[in-house]
Motif scaffolding. Structure first.
Motif, PDB file in Angstrom:
ATOM      1  N   ALA A  75       0.829  -1.205   0.000  1.00  0.00           N
ATOM      2  CA  ALA A  75       0.000   0.000   0.000  1.00  0.00           C
ATOM      3  C   ALA A  75       0.864   1.256   0.000  1.00  0.00           C
ATOM      4  N   ALA A  76       2.037   1.193   0.593  1.00  0.00           N
ATOM      5  CA  ALA A  76       2.946   2.340   0.626  1.00  0.00           C
ATOM      6  C   ALA A  76       3.456   2.698  -0.777  1.00  0.00           C
ATOM      7  N   ASP A  77       3.399   1.761  -1.704  1.00  0.00           N
ATOM      8  CA  ASP A  77       3.886   1.996  -3.068  1.00  0.00           C
ATOM      9  C   ASP A  77       2.828   2.601  -3.979  1.00  0.00           C
ATOM     10  N   ILE A  78       1.600   2.730  -3.493  1.00  0.00           N
ATOM     11  CA  ILE A  78       0.526   3.297  -4.308  1.00  0.00           C
ATOM     12  C   ILE A  78       0.674   4.810  -4.312  1.00  0.00           C
ATOM     13  N   PRO A  79       0.766   5.410  -5.483  1.00  0.00           N
ATOM     14  CA  PRO A  79       0.962   6.858  -5.535  1.00  0.00           C
ATOM     15  C   PRO A  79      -0.277   7.637  -5.084  1.00  0.00           C
ATOM     16  N   PHE A  80      -0.102   8.922  -4.944  1.00  0.00           N
ATOM     17  CA  PHE A  80      -1.198   9.824  -4.597  1.00  0.00           C
ATOM     18  C   PHE A  80      -2.325   9.649  -5.604  1.00  0.00           C
TER      19      PHE A  80
END
Length: 106
Positions: A75-80
């Motif tokens: 989830a931390a790799d999902i961009p804005f």
């Protein structure tokens, strides 16, 4: 002569059959309507700034979320996601994984 027939006819046919079988081996079923029903039940609007058609954008977000997880991301790799969708980030990510790519939950 037999070797020529095998090479010219049988091998291309076998290759084509293999390609078709690989193409038919689809990943886990994506349930777009289930995803939309879920996010709407959690308060995500179907339109932002009174603009209809935001569900198209929500589906695209879900596809991106699945792509990140399918490639080993978190989830931390999902961009804005944009100002409106980012307000519903957790719901969109959860819904995407539950309905669009449930195979990423394992």
């Amino acid at each position: 002569m037999d070797r020529v027939v095998l090479t010219e006819y049988w091998l291309p046919a076998a290759a084509a059959a293999t390609a078709v079988s690989i193409g038919l081996a689809a990943p886990a079923h994506a349930d777009q309507q289930g995803f939309l029903d879920y996010i709407h039940s959690q308060g995500v609007p179907s339109g932002y700034f009174t603009t209809p058609g935001a569900d198209y954008s929500n589906i695209k977000v879900a596809e991106m979320v699945c792509d990140v997880f399918d490639h080993g991301g978190t989830a931390a790799d999902i961009p804005f996601l944009g100002y409106q969708q980012n307000a519903y980030r957790d719901v969109l990510v959860d819904g995407a994984r539950r309905f669009m790519c449930p195979d990423t939950l394992h």
